[in-house]
Design an enzyme around this catalytic site. Structure first.
Site, PDB file in Angstrom:
ATOM      1  N   HIS A 352       0.796  -1.233   0.000  1.00  0.00           N
ATOM      2  CA  HIS A 352       0.000   0.000   0.000  1.00  0.00           C
ATOM      3  C   HIS A 352       0.823   1.275   0.000  1.00  0.00           C
ATOM      4  CE1 HIS A 352      -3.983  -1.854   0.837  1.00  0.00           C
ATOM      5  NE2 HIS A 352      -3.256  -2.774   1.431  1.00  0.00           N
ATOM      6  N   LYS A 540      -8.096  14.123   4.175  1.00  0.00           N
ATOM      7  CA  LYS A 540      -7.235  12.937   4.135  1.00  0.00           C
ATOM      8  C   LYS A 540      -6.192  13.115   5.211  1.00  0.00           C
ATOM      9  CE  LYS A 540      -6.167  13.982  -0.236  1.00  0.00           C
ATOM     10  NZ  LYS A 540      -6.364  12.725  -0.924  1.00  0.00           N
ATOM     11  N   ARG A 541      -5.397  12.074   5.493  1.00  0.00           N
ATOM     12  CA  ARG A 541      -4.334  12.252   6.469  1.00  0.00           C
ATOM     13  C   ARG A 541      -3.414  13.396   6.034  1.00  0.00           C
ATOM     14  NH1 ARG A 541      -3.879   8.642  10.978  1.00  0.00           N
ATOM     15  NH2 ARG A 541      -1.826   9.570  11.256  1.00  0.00           N
ATOM     16  N   LYS A 546       1.078  14.444   0.252  1.00  0.00           N
ATOM     17  CA  LYS A 546      -0.289  14.719  -0.197  1.00  0.00           C
ATOM     18  C   LYS A 546      -0.483  16.206  -0.523  1.00  0.00           C
ATOM     19  CE  LYS A 546      -2.224  10.919   2.613  1.00  0.00           C
ATOM     20  NZ  LYS A 546      -2.902  10.017   1.649  1.00  0.00           N
ATOM     21  N   THR A 648      -8.545   6.528  -2.075  1.00  0.00           N
ATOM     22  CA  THR A 648      -9.908   5.996  -2.173  1.00  0.00           C
ATOM     23  C   THR A 648     -10.909   7.109  -1.902  1.00  0.00           C
ATOM     24  OG1 THR A 648      -9.626   5.212   0.095  1.00  0.00           O
ATOM     25  CG2 THR A 648      -9.461   3.571  -1.663  1.00  0.00           C
ATOM     26  N   LYS A 652     -14.717   8.245  -3.547  1.00  0.00           N
ATOM     27  CA  LYS A 652     -15.916   8.605  -2.771  1.00  0.00           C
ATOM     28  C   LYS A 652     -16.467   9.952  -3.233  1.00  0.00           C
ATOM     29  CE  LYS A 652     -13.827   5.951   0.891  1.00  0.00           C
ATOM     30  NZ  LYS A 652     -12.801   6.001   1.947  1.00  0.00           N
TER      31      LYS A 652
HETATM   32  C1  26V Z   1       2.401   2.604   7.786  1.00  0.00           C
HETATM   33  C2  26V Z   1       2.785   2.632   9.083  1.00  0.00           C
HETATM   34  C3  26V Z   1       4.172   2.840   9.377  1.00  0.00           C
HETATM   35  C4  26V Z   1       4.516   2.422  10.766  1.00  0.00           C
HETATM   36  C5  26V Z   1       3.561   2.917  11.767  1.00  0.00           C
HETATM   37  C6  26V Z   1       2.175   2.449  11.502  1.00  0.00           C
HETATM   38  C7  26V Z   1       1.827   2.481  10.089  1.00  0.00           C
HETATM   39  C8  26V Z   1       0.517   2.353   9.754  1.00  0.00           C
HETATM   40  C9  26V Z   1       0.137   2.338   8.454  1.00  0.00           C
HETATM   41  C10 26V Z   1       1.093   2.458   7.486  1.00  0.00           C
HETATM   42  C11 26V Z   1       0.691   2.286   6.093  1.00  0.00           C
HETATM   43  C12 26V Z   1       0.445   3.458   5.349  1.00  0.00           C
HETATM   44  C13 26V Z   1       0.038   2.947   4.057  1.00  0.00           C
HETATM   45  C14 26V Z   1      -1.302   3.415   3.641  1.00  0.00           C
HETATM   46  O1  26V Z   1      -2.169   3.747   4.408  1.00  0.00           O
HETATM   47  N1  26V Z   1      -1.464   3.428   2.358  1.00  0.00           N
HETATM   48  C15 26V Z   1      -2.646   3.891   1.736  1.00  0.00           C
HETATM   49  O2  26V Z   1      -3.389   2.761   1.334  1.00  0.00           O
HETATM   50  C16 26V Z   1      -4.581   3.121   0.687  1.00  0.00           C
HETATM   51  C17 26V Z   1      -5.332   1.845   0.405  1.00  0.00           C
HETATM   52  O3  26V Z   1      -4.626   1.079  -0.510  1.00  0.00           O
HETATM   53  C18 26V Z   1      -4.290   3.893  -0.574  1.00  0.00           C
HETATM   54  O4  26V Z   1      -5.492   4.281  -1.160  1.00  0.00           O
HETATM   55  C19 26V Z   1      -3.459   5.124  -0.252  1.00  0.00           C
HETATM   56  O5  26V Z   1      -3.054   5.763  -1.438  1.00  0.00           O
HETATM   57  C20 26V Z   1      -2.235   4.719   0.540  1.00  0.00           C
HETATM   58  O6  26V Z   1      -1.527   5.857   0.992  1.00  0.00           O
END
Ligand code: 26V
Length: 798
Positions: A352, A540-541, A546, A648, A652
């Site tokens: 992701h 969004k975050r 972004k 996503t 929406k």
């Molecule tokens: C990374 C980390 C790093 C360590 C700490 C905890 C943590 C938690 C989550 C993440 C993952 C971030 C990746 C993420 O959220 N990706 C998003 O995934 C969506 C669904 O596929 C996608 O639409 C977004 O573009 C993408 O940023």
């Protein structure tokens, strides 16, 4: 269930829970009674569904994810089960107002952002399509923090969602499993058989809580299993009886901290022990439960890959790889090769993100300390992998090091997934290409057949059907209600292009949704926004890639232009932001401060007040998104190309008639394929141009125009009530070898041009509403139904 039966069940539940009838119940009691009735209904349906798929011997999918951003459940369940009307009326007869009860339903915020919300959308769609699917995650006592802005600075408050949310959970204490941490491993041969034993470890009990998931238009019910960490009774008692009360209690709290809180970061890894423990708890407990169930039915694990697919949602549950190996080797007597074959064919992985800071790595020391046996297995996986790679790539040490699972004192979780999983997928076309050609290229070369693209999708029955009832009703009237089961039907709306009555209706509905949002903003922010102004939204975050900064810089640019020519034909606009920043991500928090400062500055300027408003809505979350998104006319999807894996939110907005202003990044590329140049506002460099400019040596200062200079100077002048030197420096000063790493400045001019195009298009109401119509009509492909069918066919073989 008819109204009479609903009333009976509500009264029964209320009596059992609170000793009173529904008409005497407080809102809170009525809420709990209602949820209990629905939960029991789902429980019954679940039993029937489970019985049928078990009898048929159907293959099951298990979706492993550290995050499920569930949102609210009450309305979703009523809607899915077709009981909304029945219960609204039943409650009315009982003197209760269902909307008041909706308000009490907490957001289950067990996720950070897109990745967690996607998991929840997929559970909804899988269930609606009658696939036997189970989600596994952690029952965090505290979900994503509640955001409060104090003096322009983000503060994080605990989110105690279980206070109300526990009505949705069914504890299954009897199904608890043991998970072992730490200690040491002994290995020996017994009659030529390899044996291992772990000792000196500490045990944590994982107790499952079932969260039932209903599907739209079906009797099927699936479940999300959330693990809660508990100290085992016996342990507790042992220390206790020695009189070692303090130690016993200490142990207790230590064990239970594992499921205490969701890590509120999605920007960078920190390598924290507690996080690793959460991940192992999830993987070990879930795999034990899966194998136990499988063996009960089939008496063997030989056929596991034929009957079970286990999906690893990003690398967070990557420990499934060595843990499944451990269970097969140590507890089920398989040899390495057989165990590896079963593991490979059972597991699959979705990536992701390509942001290197977010790719998980663990120090060997910590990994080994917490999971000695898992470490030994990981070493062996790596040893065999390197042997194979050496045969393929020779002694290209650079490449071998890059591909290794263990190297430079770290265990790399993405490489672990790449080494083991039979399928690897990216979440949009562009993202998948970047995986193949970029970060995972060396793996792709060896086994190209494993890499596929499954573009993300959304649970549109929530995001359109429930969040935008007026639009849904109009669609029903125009194209029938087939679109609620098959999103491709939305395309039938195209025949109403240029139909004056339909366009007027669409505009009226958008206006109603804007009024609803304006009311919310008036209450929450004390700011009056004009529903006749153009609503331009970025939610969004908060992350530098972004580029909320790009949006802010443009707002100030617009401000300057209006100030220079106050009587110009300016399109009145309202810019709306919502975003949580990772608690430790200071730059992101500074950007929030800037947005708040700009909103105070702009909203209080008499010259621009009726032309420009800026709002930062606090505590952006699923339930707020459901109010904001249907009201948006412009959807900001402006990440630097190559960094947003999919997005996503973009989908929406689209299905609610929001028109995208965006770069060719993530799923924007596919939105563009659907609607064409005429129905979105594209700008900015393409992913390859970004790469090339970066390689050529990017100097943002070469791109700063006088207009942009003027804006940057405002940030450092103090005119905004504060100075934002740090933020400006991050864009312009090459302090740590990077200035403007996300090329905000390089894209500014074209973004400003695209925003002028937006204003021009909006000036022609008919044209703009037609664009909106085309977006709705073409959004069907972004249904999560389509996504999960692709997963089911191409990855899981359901
Ligand atoms: C990374 C980390 C790093 C360590 C700490 C905890 C943590 C938690 C989550 C993440 C993952 C971030 C990746 C993420 O959220 N990706 C998003 O995934 C969506 C669904 O596929 C996608 O639409 C977004 O573009 C993408 O940023």
């Amino acid at each position: 269930m008819n109204k009479k039966q609903a009333i009976e069940r509500l009264n029964q539940a209320c009596m059992r829970l609170f000793g009173c009838n529904m008409d005497e119940a407080t809102d809170k009691q009525a809420y709990k009674a209602l949820c209990t009735v629905l939960r029991n209904e789902m429980y019954d349906r679940r039993r029937a569904f489970k019985k049928s798929y078990k009898e048929e011997g159907r293959k099951q999918v298990y979706y492993m994810s550290m995050e499920f951003l569930v949102g609210t459940s009450l309305r979703n369940n009523l809607y899915n089960m077709g009981l909304e009307k029945t219960f609204t009326e039943a409650l009315k007869d009982l003197g209760q107002d269902i909307t008041a009860l909706y308000e009490l339903d907490p957001d289950a915020g067990l996720g950070n952002g897109g990745l967690g919300r996607l998991a929840s959308c997929y559970m909804d769609s899988l269930t609606g399509l009658d696939y036997p699917a189970t989600g596994f995650s952690i029952r965090y006592e505290f979900g994503i923090f509640k955001q409060q802005i104090v003096d322009g600075w983000q503060m994080e408050l605990p989110d105690n969602w279980l206070q109300m949310g526990d009505v949705w959970l069914v504890p299954k204490e009897d199904d608890a499993v043991e998970v072992r941490f730490g200690g040491e491993v002994n290995e020996w041969y017994d009659n030529g058989k390899f044996k291992i034993a772990q000792h000196g470890y500490s045990t944590v009990m994982a107790v499952p809580y079932n969260f039932y998931i209903s599907g739209y238009g079906t009797q099927s019910v699936n479940k999300l299993v959330l693990w809660s960490a508990k100290l085992p009774q016996s342990f507790d008692m042992a220390a206790f009886s020695r009189g070692d009360y303090v130690r016993a209690l200490e142990q207790n709290t230590m064990a239970e901290t594992i499921s205490k809180v969701l890590y509120p970061a999605d920007d960078h890894i920190q390598g924290k022990r507690l996080r690793l423990k959460q991940q192992y708890l999830l993987c070990s407990a879930s795999l034990q439960a899966i194998l136990r169930e499988h063996k009960k039915k089939y008496g063997t694990l030989d056929n596991l890959p034929d009957k079970v697919a286990i999906h690893i949602n990003d690398t967070h549950p990557a420990l499934c790889v060595p843990e499944l190996m451990r269970l097969l080797l140590d507890e089920n007597d398989y040899g390495w090769d057989e165990a590896w074959d079963i593991t490979r064919r059972t597991l699959s992985y979705t990536n992701h993100t390509v942001m290197s800071e977010a790719l998980e790595r663990w120090s060997v020391e910590l990994y080994k300390e917490q999971m000695p046996r898992i470490y030994a297995i990981t070493q062996e996986i790596n040893r065999r992998l390197m042997e194979k790679l050496r045969a393929y790539y020779g002694n290209d040490e650079g490449k071998l090091n890059w591909m290794a699972v263990i190297a430079n004192g770290e265990v790399r979780m993405a490489n672990l997934c790449l080494a083991a999983c039979h399928m690897v997928n990216g979440v949009s076309q562009l993202h998948t290409d970047i995986l193949k050609e970029g970060i995972f290229h060396d793996y792709y070369q060896i086994t190209p057949e494993r890499f596929i693209n499954v573009t993300n999708g959304i649970a549109y029955r929530r995001w359109l059907g429930q969040a935008n009832p007026e639009l849904t009703d109009l669609l029903r009237e125009l194209i029938g209600d087939g679109f609620l089961k098959d999103a491709n039907d939305l395309e039938k709306l195209l025949k109403y292009k240029n139909d004056a009555r339909v366009l007027a209706e669409l505009a009226r509905i958008k206006h109603d949704n804007k009024v609803r949002l304006a009311n919310y903003i008036a209450k929450a922010n004390g700011v009056k926004v004009d529903p006749n102004s153009l609503f331009d939204v970025q939610v969004k975050r908060l992350h530098e890639y972004k580029r909320q900064m790009l949006n802010v810089l443009h707002i100030l640019h617009l401000y300057n232009q209006i100030k220079d020519n106050p009587n110009g034909p300016w399109q009145p606009r309202t810019f709306i932001f919502g975003a949580k920043a990772s608690a430790g991500y200071i730059r992101a928090k500074q950007i929030i401060s800037l947005i708040v400062a700009v909103s105070n500055f702009v909203n209080n300027d008499h010259d621009v007040r009726d032309k420009l408003k800026v709002v930062f809505v606090e505590d952006y979350r699923v339930s707020l998104a459901e109010i904001i998104i249907p009201a948006a006319e412009i959807s900001e999807q402006i990440s630097v190309a190559g960094k947003e894996a999919s997005g996503t939110g973009n989908m929406k907005f689209m299905i609610n008639g929001g028109v995208t202003i965006g770069t060719l990044d993530g799923a924007n590329v596919e939105i563009h394929q659907q609607v064409g140049d005429e129905n979105m506002f594209l700008f900015g460099m393409h992913a390859d141009e970004v790469e090339n400019l970066w390689r050529a040596g990017y100097d943002p200062n070469r791109f700063i125009t006088p207009e942009l200079r003027r804006v940057l100077d405002m940030l450092t002048s103090g005119i905004l009530g504060q100075r934002f030197d740090d933020l400006v420096a991050s864009l312009t000063t090459n302090r740590f070898g990077v200035a403007d790493a996300y090329m905000t400045i390089a894209d500014f001019n074209d973004y400003a041009r695209a925003q002028r195009d937006v204003a021009a298009a909006y000036a022609d109401k008919t044209r703009f509403t037609n664009m909106s119509l085309v977006n709705i009509a073409k959004a069907g492909i972004f249904s999560a139904d389509r996504s999960v069918k692709e997963y089911a066919d191409k990855i899981w073989n359901l």
